[in-house]
Structure formats: structure tokens, C-alpha cells
Design an enzyme around this catalytic site. Structure first.
Site, PDB file in Angstrom:
ATOM      1  N   SER A  93      -2.950  -0.301  -2.058  1.00  0.00           N
ATOM      2  CA  SER A  93      -2.599  -1.712  -2.263  1.00  0.00           C
ATOM      3  C   SER A  93      -3.758  -2.487  -2.867  1.00  0.00           C
ATOM      4  CB  SER A  93      -2.225  -2.366  -0.940  1.00  0.00           C
ATOM      5  OG  SER A  93      -1.076  -1.765  -0.426  1.00  0.00           O
ATOM      6  N   GLN A  94      -3.402  -3.584  -3.460  1.00  0.00           N
ATOM      7  CA  GLN A  94      -4.381  -4.529  -3.997  1.00  0.00           C
ATOM      8  C   GLN A  94      -5.308  -4.960  -2.848  1.00  0.00           C
ATOM      9  OE1 GLN A  94      -2.115  -7.875  -5.221  1.00  0.00           O
ATOM     10  NE2 GLN A  94      -3.866  -8.969  -6.097  1.00  0.00           N
TER      11      GLN A  94
END
Lengths: 243, 823
Positions: A93-94
Site C-alpha cells: 500500500s501507499q
């Protein structure tokens, strides 16, 4: 004759320099990543109280070598605030979303945390310094194995991983103070709700592989009742006031 | 120079191959990747037609004298690149999903264009070459071109029912080689020998190619549902079926079972039974659930928002539109519904539940209370004389004409104002329509559905639509109820009871108070309640106007339910995209627009290139501006009408696929007939008094305008009256309606080419290229225009373009007279 030859000494020195330069470089990149995360957090007051993320979460992310958790070909982007492919149809994920989800879990020292969907292992690593123990389950054997190895190599001793069906949680270690479900599921498995302690929190990102659309926070009340909250990671009001 | 029958057939063959290839590529890339990216790649690749025109315009003097050899070489290259370009393109590491984040993806995308443009370049080059070589017989040639294309369109759809997409790819390549053999056959002895060789090669290719070249599985995007499901230990595909409607894979996952039950309440404690995952085009999971007669095993289904109507109705007779794997049938059985009619669009999916896995599924379709119908939902509702207590539309995997390979952006006739009115008419008094959608934040589709329902009720003459609507939501789904009549206090009590027992939130019911709206699954604001209330209030228009997504009602004329894009708010979304707003960007629309921009720029380059490179000599003194306007307008207008009519006929023919196949083939074949008749009309008109303002082009354009305008008024009532006819009769009626219009539409192009040939034959390939570019732009533009102004307006614009074309063509250019043709 003892000790290294001058040539070997020079090579070792050069290597050490390069390594420390690399490490230094990544330290700078990590610091820049934390700045970006904090800036995004200030702009998303809906999801975060006062726009301030828990400093302990940020400290953990400042120290953890994210580049170790991503495949070599995307390592150069490891500290950019964006999701990256890690193979097997999964993404890491970011960083901003990782920070936000970890913050929402409200982990305090002594907590036991369960993660469904180990993926790269980075989320478990970020939880590691915050919690007493982290249990992480991955369904894809290749991913689970790789993440387990990275976590071992980097000495995250309080993280335990296994390759299994996340639906049933980890009953032997239940209940948990916090649960994070990063694996896409059509519904929330009842065993997971059951394994959450009263007062505990569960976070589930909802959205596609490269777009965390919304975060769902499940809170188990002291009386065992459950409420859920949907949070957008971004401050966005969908309508303008009619004149 | 007379064109031989073999050459005419060669043109028809390559035309059929190109059209089939285009439809096939759309199919293949929809399986490997996602529909809208597939659409973009293929649209740009089709500019190969334009590029072939440009290259021919520059090199025709060297190529035309060796016509047969060049034509045959291009045909062989078409065959090679049809397979080769595809096999290389599917191996590129292009990841459409990461395009927001990763600029490198643009490189892979460009490379896909570069590869896939090749077959269209060679195929288009062959036709352009034939037009230049035999410009005196352009009417016949163009007729063979169009009729070939029509047969290709119809043929590929038929073949895809029988053969796999990869086997069909071999046939397309073989057809290319056959075209080469045909053109070589009448030539010298050596050529004839090579014709036999090429024909043998065609046969071989049709039967066998190294499987590694065309095997799809390893190249399906790793982010698609099927690829992810197969990563799970012991999961495997146990059955695959392929048709033009989709590539259906049945997956068994014994170790870690599927537990497909979207948006299940957190209060549920029942684990779903064993399921088989059914994937369409490697995505869109639906599940076949094991059922052994124990209704209690299905209890979990009662904890979804779709179960609501069963708690408000007693023993309802149910119509399920979109049966899929049978989940909603099970829900109806759980509630002991006495009559269940289930409608499914895809015969493969229906057969899986009805036959192949009937034992696993507990023979639900064989039960006396269950009847299954193979039909498109909307068309079934229009045809059926039955009335129901409940019409249930579950979460649908979207399907439009798009999935069948036409170039459009997921139109949906299921969620339009007219559709809602149709459903309402099929409800018994007190009956309910129930529609379930995914819950997205910020709210988009749910509010659009609500707005569409409000408008449908208003148009049906309901004074207070708010009395007949209910909206609830779980954390992942929302269900709208629209009742034929006002909700009663008892029903509202049952509604509250249902929602509270499952921790579902009430978003709207007649009499709802704000504090009831946002209790269990808490949003930052009670968005759905606020939206629903605003849409029922006096300022609904302002609310829709001020909303940052397009949530105005969808209609049959603008059937883009899934389009939420508003230009005004793009800057805000772009600014926020890295903070988590990437998912709010309406990629479908943006990709369509990006495709248009790319196509327009590339077309301009292709059209201007010959003028720039051979500034002095190109085309002599012929009026190039007028020529380009003429062919540009024709290309745009032809496709505008064709695409709008595919849409018009979807509801009548009852299936998007029938509409695509019948309308496309009808237009192409009858335009071919028109093209063959064009020289006769031209001769007839030129024999008339020279002072008459009418020439053949103008007669054709007047014909097109008159029929198109007549149809705007005639078709809706005619379709309404004839919708209950059997399928074959409806197809025949459709073709009869298309015939006169298409016949006129086939005339202006060959008439224009014939005139250009008189002035400067140099310009023929150029005109062909312009027409090709215009067709690409038209396909994209038609959808964009329909999103904003509707298909009726698209037809009106097309008529305007035909008139503009007629005016652009100078009448002083001498008319065609084959007797004194310079060739």
C-alpha cells in the site's frame, strides 16, 4: 601474515562507504516520505483527529527499511508515496495509507495484533515496534514465505507469520486488541469479529489493488456490540452548497 | 483496367478478416486486461488504416505497377502481424491499473499501439491499393469491401460461439493468407504456383499454430479476479466456456473455499456453504453455491441488503433479472417464494447452473417453482405479460454491447428512467422493485439510481415519489426499493426491524428523521440520507447540478449509468489523487477522452503528412481542403449513425450481441449494395438537365436525411408494437429498416472517390486514409457525445455532417463516366 591486504582493506572500506551511503540515502528518503505523509494527514482531517498521526507510527515508519519489502525492480520507488506492485497480483500500500491504517488501529504497547494478508510484510513490520506481538496470515504461499524471510532477516522477532486461510483468524492466540484485514474479502468473516477484544479495533481498506478507496473501521464496544465507520483517506466533500 | 472476380473476392476476404480481427482483439484484450484499455489500444491501432492511406499516397507510383505482388505481400504481412503483434503485445508488462502512479506504463502502452497498428496498416493498405488500382470500378470494389466486412462482423460472432478466441485468431490469419492466394491466382504461372503455396499455408495456419503463441492464461493480468483466485493453494479451473458474450471460467477451491457473499451483515454468524467461483472474462465473480435442500444453510443470504423485500412482502411471486450463479434464486427459495422466474443473459452461465453443476447447485432450476429464461433483462420485462410481486435486480456484473466488441463505454439499459417505468408496469399493485448496488464513497451510483427512480415515478404520474421509495445500506452494498403504491406503516415497521437486526442503516424511507440515518455504519456525514432527501426536495436540480459527480437520471438516450464524470471537478480530484482520490477519478471517461485526443492528433499528422512531404506535387491543383472535409465528414457520419442504431436496436432485438451483429452486418452489407448501385444513380442523374441542383451525392444525402429523421419518430412506436414478435422476425424487420438507410449511406464514398479519380488519382489513397482516420475518431466521439447529449443528437449531427459533405464536394468536378476513364 595477519590482517587484510591493502587491496582487500580498500575494497572493504569502499563497500562500507557505499553501504553507509546507501543507508544514508534511504534515511533521507524515508524522512522525505514521512514529511509527505504528515502533509497528506494535515489535509485529511476527516479520517485523523487534529490532522496529526500518532508520532509512534511515524517513528516506526521512519526506521523501517521499506525498500527491503519490495521487489528489486521497484526499489527505486520504495519511499515515494504510492502503491507498488509486489507480484502475485498484490501491492504494497501507499505509505500514507499504511500510516493512516496503523494510526486507526490505536495500537499501544502490550497489544496483540492480527493481520490478515501479510503481502509484502511491511504492514506487519510497522506494527512490530508498536505492539507486543503481531500475528500475520497470508493465503498465497509464495508471498507469505517471502515476507516471512524478510521479517526474519530484519529481525522483527515479535512478528509471527503463517500461510493459511485468514477466514478463521488465529484462534490459538485470540483475542486480539487490533486486527487489520488487507486481503480483499467480500465480507467480514464472523470469526474475526469474534476474535476481536471488546474495545478492540479492526481496519479494512476497501478498493482495488492500486486505489484504496475508503477505509472501514470496525469497533467492538465493551458490551460486545459492533459499530463500523467508513473513512475516506482524503478531505473531500462531494457537493457544493446550492446557491 | 478491369478488376477480376478473384481480386474482388480478395478484397472481400481481407475486409472480413480485418473486421473479425477488430472484434476478436476486443474479446482477447477484455479477457487479458480491462475493457476500457482494450478499447483505447484497439482504437489507436485502427489508425493503421489512416497510416496506410498516407504511405500509399506517397508511394503509390512505385507500388501500383506491382499491384498483385504488393497486395499479396501485404496480405501475408497482415496474417503474420495479426498473430505476431498480438502475441507480443500480450507479453508487454503493461499494467493499466498503475497508470495513475507510474509514467513508465505510458511507454508500454505506446509499444502496444505500435505493435497492433501493423495488421490494420497492412490490411488497410491492401484495400487502399485496390481502390487506387481500380478506381474506375470503385462502386463494385467498395461493395465487395463492405459486404466482406459485414460478413466478417456476423461471421466472427457466430464463430466465437463455436470456437475459442485463440482458434478464431488462427482463422483470421488464414483468411488474410487466403486473400493473398486469391489475388495471385489469376496472374502469371509462377504467381499461380505461389497462390497454391499460400493457400496451403492458410489451411495449415487455420488448423494449427504453436500454442505458446496464442495461449492466454499466463498473460491474464495478475490483478484480475481469476488470476488472484488461482493463486490460492489447490484452486483450479474445472471448466471453461467461451462465447462472444464472455469467457467463463469455473474455479474450484477446495482447500480455502470461496465465500462469496458481498456486504454480508456483521451480525451474521453462518458461514456460506461450499461454492464454485464463476468468472466472466477473468473478472466479475459470481458463485454457484452448494445446496443440498437444507434451507437453513442459506440463512446467511438473509443477512444481505437484497433480502429486505422478502421481509415486507408475503409469499411474493418473484422475477430475478440477472440470475448469475443462482444466489438470488436461493434467497427466494429460502423465503419460500411460490413462483420464481429467473432471467439470465449468458447461456453459458445459465447452463452451468442448469446442467453441468446442477447436482452441486441442488437442481434449483429444475424445481417446480423455478423457471429460467435466457434473455436480456429489459427486453424480457417488455415482452412478458406477467406481473410480479417482486422484481429483484441483484449486483450485476456489467454487460453492454461493449463486451461484445463494439466500441462503446459500458452502456446499461437496466438502470434508466424508461427501464424503471417498464419494471413498475410489471409490478402487481403493492409489488416492489428491488435493486442492489455496490456502496461507493463518495456516493455516486446509489444517488444516481435514486434520482433515476424519482424521475421514473414522476414521469409515471406519481404525485409524491417519496412515498414509494426506500433506501438502505450495509457497509458494502445499498438496496433501493420502489413500490407500486405507497409504503404502509406496517411495512415501515418491518423495514426498521430488518435493518436493526442486521446493523444496516436506513438512508431513506417516507417519514425518516435525520437522526435515524447514520447509526451503525457511520459515515462522516449521512451522505445517503442527505442525497436522497435533496433529490426528493424542491431543489433537486440544484443538488444534482452542484454535486461533484454526474448523478442526474440515466435515460435510454443517454444510457451511461456508470459514468459519473464532471469536467468542473477534475482539477480538485487530480490534486487529491495521491492522497487517496485516485479511485474517485472516472477512468472510463478519462480514457475515452484521452483516446480521442490521441486519435485526433495522430489523424491530423497522417492527413497532413503527404501535403507537407510532397508540398508541390501532391494531388496537383485538386481542391484538397474540400476533398478532406468531404471524406472526413463521411467517415464521421457513417459511424455515428451505425453506432447510434446499434444502441437503438439493443432493446428491440433483446440482446446487445444480436444488435451488434445484425445492425453492423446490416449496415455494411446494404451499404455495399448502395455502393454497387451508386454508378447507376450517378449516370441517371448526369443524364438529367445539367442545371438541376441535384447530383447523385445530393440525392443520396437527401435520402439519408429523410430516412434518419423519419426513423427518429417512427422507430419508438414501431419497436413498441413489434417487440413480442419472435427473434427471427425481429431480425428480419431490423434488416428491412436498415436496408434503405444503409443503401443511401453506401453511395457518397464511392461517388466521391470516382470524382477524385477524375481530378487527381493521386488523392485516392489519401481520401481512403482520411476516411479511415475519421472512422476511428467517430467511434470514440459518438460515445462521448452520447454521454453528454444523447444518441438522438448523435444521429442529428450525423445528418448535418452528410449535408456538409455534399456541400463540400464541388459540383463542377466532372461526374463519373467509366467509358472515358483515364485508366
Amino acid at each position: 601474515m595477519s590482517g587484510p591486504t591493502p587491496l582487500a582493506a580498500a575494497v572493504i572500506a569502499a563497500l562500507a562507504l557505499t553501504t553507509s551511503a546507501l543507508a544514508q540515502e534511504f534515511t533521507d528518503e524515508r524522512a522525505a516520505m514521512i514529511d509527505t505523509i504528515e502533509e497528506h494527514a494535515r489535509l485529511a482531517p476527516g479520517a485523523i483527529e487534529d490532522g496529526q498521526l500518532d508520532p509512534a507510527v511515524l517513528q516506526a515508519m521512519r526506521e523501517i527499511p521499506r525498500h527491503e519489502f519490495v521487489p528489486e525492480d521497484v526499489r527505486a520507488y520504495a519511499y515515494q508515496d504510492r502503491p507498488l506492485p509486489i507480484g502475485y497480483g498484490q501491492t504494497i500500500s501507499q505509505p500514507f495509507i499504511v500510516a493512516l491504517m496503523t494510526d486507526l488501529l490505536d495500537v499501544v504497547p502490550g497489544d496483540k495484533v492480527l493481520e490478515i494478508g501479510t503481502g509484502s510484510g511491511y504492514q506487519a513490520a510497522v506494527l512490530s515496534p508498536l505492539a507486543e506481538r503481531v500475528y500475520s496470515i497470508e493465503i498465497v504461499p509464495e508471498l507469505g514465505q517471502r515476507a516471512g524471510e524478510v521479517l526474519d532477516e530484519l529481525d522483527f522477532a515479535n512478528v509471527e507469520t503463517k500461510i493459511a486461510d485468514g477466514y478463521y483468524g488465529w484462534p490459538e492466540e485470540a483475542p486480539f486488541d487490533a486486527i487489520v484485514v488487507t486481503a480483499a474479502a467480500s465480507h467480514i468473516p464472523p470469526p474475526l469479529v469474534e476474535q476481536l477484544k471488546p474495545g478492540g479495533r479492526m481496519v479494512i481498506p476497501i478498493g482495488g489493488p492500486f486505489s484504496a478507496q475508503q477505509l472501514m473501521l470496525v469497533e467492538k464496544l465493551p458490551d460486545g456490540g459492533v459499530t463500523t465507520r467508513q473513512l475516506l483517506p482524503v478531505q473531500f466533500v462531494p457537493f457544493t452548497r446550492a446557491q | 483496367m478491369t478488376v477480376s472476380r478473384a481480386t474482388l473476392l480478395a478484397v472481400a476476404a481481407i475486409s472480413a478478416a480485418i473486421l473479425a480481427y477488430q472484434v476478436l482483439l476486443m474479446r482477447l484484450f477484455s479477457i487479458l486486461s480491462w475493457h476500457h484499455f482494450a478499447y483505447m489500444i484497439i482504437s489507436i491501432a485502427l489508425l493503421g488504416f489512416g497510416a496506410s492511406g498516407t504511405v500509399l499516397a506517397l508511394a503509390q507510383h512505385r507500388l501500383l505497377p506491382r499491384f498483385a505482388a504488393v497486395f499479396a505481400a501485404c496480405a501475408a504481412l497482415f496474417a503474420i502481424t495479426a498473430v505476431g503483434s498480438f502475441t507480443l503485445a500480450m507479453r508487454l508488462p503493461f499494467n493499466a491499473l498503475a497508470i495513475v502512479w507510474d509514467a513508465r506504463q505510458l511507454l508500454w502502452l505506446t509499444l502496444s499501439y505500435a505493435l497492433l497498428v501493423l495488421p490494420f496498416f497492412f490490411g488497410g493498405g491492401m484495400i487502399g491499393l485496390a481502390f487506387s488500382r481500380f478506381s474506375n470500378e470503385i462502386g463494385r470494389l467498395y461493395a465487395y469491401d463492405l459486404i466482406g466486412a459485414g460478413i466478417g462482423a456476423l461471421g466472427v460472432v457466430g464463430i466465437l460461439f463455436v470456437l475459442s478466441p485463440t482458434a478464431t485468431l488462427r482463422l483470421v490469419a488464414a483468411l488474410g493468407l487466403l486473400s493473398a492466394a486469391l489475388v495471385l491466382a489469376p496472374a502469371a504461372r509462377i504467381a499461380r504456383a505461389s497462390a497454391v503455396g499460400v493457400a496451403a499455408a492458410a489451411l495449415l495456419v487455420a488448423l494449427w499454430l504453436p500454442p505458446a503463441l496464442t495461449t492466454l492464461h499466463p498473460h491474464i493480468s495478475q490483478y484480475k479476479g481469476l488470476a488472484m483466485a488461482l493463486r490460492v493453494p489447490d484452486a483450479r479451473v474445472i471448466e471453461e466456456r467461451s462465447s462472444p458474450l464472455g469467457f467463463v471460467s469455473v474455479v474450484e477451491s477446495p482447500t480455502i473455499p470461496f465465500r462469496h457473499a458481498p456486504g454480508l451483515s456483521l451480525n451474521n454468524i453462518t458461514e456460506p456453504p461450499l461454492q464454485l467461483g464463476v468468472f466472466t472474462d477473468a473478472e466479475s465473480i459470481s458463485a454457484i453455491t452448494r445446496f443440498e435442500g437444507d434451507l437453513q444453510a442459506l440463512r446467511y443470504l438473509d443477512f444481505t441488503t437484497s433480502a429486505l423485500p422478502y421481509h415486507l412482502l408475503d409469499d411474493p411471486e418473484v422475477l430475478i433479472l440477472g440470475a448469475g450463479g443462482g444466489e438470488q434464486v436461493l434467497l427466494a427459495l429460502y423465503h419460500e417464494a411460490p413462483e420464481i422466474d429467473a432471467v439470465e443473459l449468458n447461456p453459458d452461465v445459465m447452463e452451468l447452473v442448469a446442467d453441468d453443476y446442477a447436482d452441486f447447485a441442488g437442481g434449483i432450476y429444475d424445481r417446480p417453482e423455478v423457471d429460467v429464461y435466457l434473455s436480456e433483462a429489459r427486453s424480457f420485462v417488455r415482452r412478458t405479460p406477467e406481473r410480479y410481486d417482486l422484481i429483484q435486480i441483484p449486483l450485476l456484473y456489467s454487460f453492454g454491447a461493449a463486451a461484445a466488441g463494439t466500441q462503446s463505454l459500458h452502456e446499461s439499459y437496466t438502470y434508466t428512467v424508461e427501464a424503471m417505468r417498464d419494471y413498475l408496469r410489471r409490478l402487481e399493485p403493492g409489488g416492489m422493485l428491488s435493486i442492489t448496488l455496490w456502496l461507493k464513497l463518495p456516493p455516486r451510483d446509489t444517488l444516481k439510481l435514486f434520482a433515476t427512480a424519482v424521475e421514473a415515478l414522476e414521469e409515471s404520474g406519481v404525485a409524491d415519489p417519496g412515498e414509494q421509495l426506500v433506501l438502505i445500506r450495509s457497509w458494502k452494498t445499498a438496496t433501493l426499493l420502489m413500490k407500486n403504491g405507497a409504503f404502509t406503516p406496517a411495512e415501515i415497521a418491518a423495514l426498521k426491524n430488518f435493518a436493526a437486526g442486521r446493523s444496516f442503516d436506513l438512508a431513506y424511507y417516507p417519514g425518516i428523521r435525520a437522526e435515524e440515518a447514520n447509526r451503525y455504519n457511520i459515515l462522516e456525514r449521512p451522505y445517503f440520507f442527505e442525497g436522497a432527501t435533496a433529490l426528493l426536495g424542491p431543489n433537486a436540480k440544484d443538488y444534482i447540478e452542484g454535486y461533484k459527480f454526474a448523478i442526474g437520471p440515466a435515460s435510454d438516450d443517454q444510457p451511461y449509468f456508470y459514468d459519473f464524470f464532471k469536467w468542473r471537478f477534475l482539477p480538485e480530484l487530480l490534486r487529491l489523487r495521491t492522497q487517496g482520490a485516485a479511485a474517485m477519478l472516472d477512468m472510463g471517461y478519462l480514457i475515452l477522452f484521452a483516446t480521442l485526443v490521441q486519435a485526433a492528433i495522430l489523424s491530423l499528422v497522417l492527413i497532413l503528412a503527404p501535403l507537407a512531404i510532397r508540398r508541390k506535387t501532391f494531388g496537383g491543383t485538386a481542391p484538397k481542403a474540400r476533398t478532406s472535409v468531404y471524406f472526413l465528414a463521411l467517415g464521421l457520419a457513417f459511424l455515428f449513425i451505425e453506432i447510434a442504431y446499434i444502441q437503438r436496436f439493443i432493446l428491440f432485438l433483446g440482446h446487445p450481441l444480436y444488435a451488434v451483429a445484425v445492425v453492423l452486418a446490416g449496415f455494411l452489407i446494404f451499404a455495399g449494395v448502395g455502393s454497387a448501385l451508386a454508378p447507376r444513380l450517378d449516370r441517371a442523374m448526369s443524364r438529367r438537365d445539367g442545371s438541376s441542383p441535384l447530383d447523385a451525392v445530393r440525392v443520396a444525402v437527401l435520402g439519408i436525411g429523410a430516412i434518419a429523421i423519419l426513423y427518429m419518430f417512427l422507430l419508438p412506436p414501431l419497436f413498441g408494437a413489434l417487440i413480442t414478435l419472435p427473434d427471427m422476425a425481429k431480425i428480419a424487420v431490423s434488416l428491412m429498416l436498415i436496408a434503405p438507410l444503409a443503401c443511401f449511406m453506401g453511395m457518397p464514398f464511392p461517388l466521391g472517390i470516382a470524382r477524385v479519380a477524375r481530378v487527381s488519382a493521386d488523392l485516392i489513397p489519401w481520401a481512403w486514409g482520411i476516411n479511415g482516420c475519421a472512422s476511428v475518431i467517430a467511434a470514440i466521439l459518438a460515445t462521448l457525445l452520447a454521454i453528454h447529449i444523447g444518441f438522438t443528437a448523435v444521429v442529428a449531427i450525423a445528418v448535418g455532417l452528410y449535408f456538409a459533405a455534399a456541400l463540400a464536394l464541388e459540383r463542377r468536378i466532372p461526374v463519373l463516366n467509366p467509358a472515358d476513364d483515364p485508366a
